[in-house]
Write an enzyme that holds these catalytic residues in place. Structure first.
Site, PDB file in Angstrom:
ATOM      1  N   GLY A 211       0.819  -1.202   0.000  1.00  0.00           N
ATOM      2  CA  GLY A 211       0.000   0.000   0.000  1.00  0.00           C
ATOM      3  C   GLY A 211       0.861   1.263   0.000  1.00  0.00           C
ATOM      4  CB  SER A 212       0.085   4.687   1.109  1.00  0.00           C
ATOM      5  OG  SER A 212      -1.027   4.850   0.261  1.00  0.00           O
ATOM      6  CB  THR A 213       4.284   1.522   3.657  1.00  0.00           C
ATOM      7  OG1 THR A 213       4.070   0.273   2.997  1.00  0.00           O
ATOM      8  CG2 THR A 213       3.346   1.650   4.842  1.00  0.00           C
TER       9      THR A 213
END
Length: 475
Positions: A211-213
């Site tokens: 995801g956005s990590t």
């Protein structure tokens, strides 16, 4: 003549078989012997174990987390903290074999020298005590217990390490199990057949969409390309190759530079960055941050995956947001985080610090060593500053610590379940502190939790950072 020819053929066949046998025996002696001798399924190991008191495993502060006791005529392995270290130490069972550290360091714990069994036999004949060696881990028991408490009954993992050395301070996977003999024997079938797979060490072998990590990794290359000051228009939605891509909650953020796009975790901006970088750069980036690489560690580690041969523009956009066909382990995300904290250098992770004889002699000692570099120091430094803004003004506010500069990134990842079922997203947070002199790096994932990384994972990371910094006297 035909008779002589048949004899020659037989001799040739026998020579081939003889050479093959010699070749196999040579290969076995050089490459297989040590593994066979130390195999958890080698019954001679159990014969040796009945006559040797298996060594103790300690945390870094001297707390025994696995030990052996003689009960009547039987030696029994005791795990005083039950499930807490089940995915680190593993189990040691006459019925089901050994796992994790119990398996990997079996020779040390039994004081077996597989490369010199004659010397090992001589020591026993001379009446030297049949006591195994001890392991001293890098784990801090207090931090390990706190991480487990914070994770609670939720499926997921927590990895905490020192960015400058690679020492693992805590590593927790849930669900877990009790490795003590009675519990293991009573529940084995249930453990093996359970849908939630409590035997899986999620921290090291679980594979998850980041995801956005992953936007911190995308940011490394974007900064390298000189895009840090470039501005982007975020109207809440962008259409890429016919596919609409929206921000969480369809929010529109207006004009953003790279720093603020990372802070608010703009899908609109990072999907465009993914397309702007293109297939070749994205593949290069995945390689730079170690995806697909075998990570040497004291425990088995699954290799993270970037499953693309060719990439369409929508594939590139998905990767820009940390979606698509990317899978990472929590340990790997912790290493990427630590690499940014450590000026672009990823240190080789380790969890066994020393092997010590029963008399206290250090037999093996680990020294920190570089594993690979994910970025030049100046590039890592700029992304480090961007990650601080995530915590100061962006989605990572729940990781703020009074008086300490914290760098971090949240993630809410779509996955195979969330595409068909509501509230099944992974919630992520990665971070480190203090930003100017990192002493701790953390990766937290709450699998299929349906929550946001900022809402649920960030507070867990914050508490662990606070706890460690207090132990260091920095708070």
């Amino acid at each position: 003549m035909p008779q002589n020819k048949r004899i020659i053929n037989v001799l040739i066949l026998m020579s081939i078989l003889f050479i093959s046998l010699i070749g196999y025996l040579t290969y076995f002696e050089l490459f297989m012997k040590a593994d066979i001798i130390s195999s958890a399924y080698n019954r001679r190991q159990w014969q040796r174990e009945t006559g040797t008191l298996r060594g103790t495993i300690f945390d870094s502060t001297g707390i025994a987390i696995a030990k052996s006791e003689i009960k009547g005529e039987r030696q029994e392995r005791i795990y005083p903290y039950g499930p807490l270290y089940s995915h680190v130490v593993g189990y040691n069972s006459t019925s089901y074999g050994k796992s994790l550290l119990e398996a990997k360091f079996n020779n040390d714990l039994l004081n077996i020298n597989p490369l010199n069994p004659v010397l090992d036999l001589k020591d026993r004949l001379l009446g030297k005590p049949s006591v195994g060696n001890n392991l001293i881990l890098t784990i801090d028991h207090g931090l390990q217990a706190y991480a487990a408490d914070l994770l609670g009954n939720r499926s997921g993992a927590v990895v905490v390490l020192k960015p400058k050395t690679g020492e693992i301070l805590a590593m927790v996977s849930k669900p877990d199990y009790d490795p003590n003999r009675q519990s293991l024997e009573e529940n084995w079938n249930q453990l093996v057949e359970a849908e939630d797979d409590p035997l899986l060490p999620r921290a090291t072998q679980g594979l998850y969409v980041p995801g956005s990590t992953f936007k911190v990794a995308i940011s490394l290359m974007a900064v390298e390309k000189g895009w840090k000051t470039r501005t982007f228009e975020d109207t809440g939605t962008v259409v890429i190759d016919g596919k609409p891509i929206s921000n969480s909650g369809n929010k529109a953020y207006g004009t953003l530079d790279l720093t603020h796009a990372l802070a608010v975790s703009s899908n609109v901006v990072f999907s465009q960055i993914g397309v702007g970088l293109g297939q070749d750069n994205l593949k290069k980036l995945a390689k730079n941050v170690g995806i697909g690489r075998k990570i040497p560690f004291d425990l088995p580690v699954s290799s993270s995956r970037f499953d693309y041969q060719t990439m369409s523009k929508t594939d590139q956009a998905a990767v820009g947001m940390g979606q698509g066909k990317i899978l990472v382990t929590p340990l790997h995300m912790a290493l990427i985080t630590a690499g940014i904290a450590n000026n672009g250098v990823v240190m080789q992770p380790f969890i066994v610090d020393r092997v010590v004889s029963p008399q206290g002699t250090i037999l093996k000692d680990r020294e920190p060593e570089e594993l690979f570099r994910i970025a030049p120091p100046d590039i890592a430094g700029q992304v480090k500053e961007m990650m601080q803004e995530v915590v100061v003004s962006g989605t990572g506010k729940n990781a703020r610590i009074w008086g300490v500069n914290v760098a971090g990134k949240t993630g809410t990842a779509q996955n195979e379940l969330s595409r068909s079922t509501a509230d099944k997203e992974h919630a992520w947070f990665i971070g480190f502190a203090p930003a100017e002199d990192p002493q701790i790096a953390v990766a937290v994932i709450l699998a299929y939790s349906g929550s946001t990384g900022g809402g649920q994972a960030a507070p867990i990371a914050r508490e662990l950072m606070v706890d460690w910094l207090k132990k260091l006297g920095m708070l």
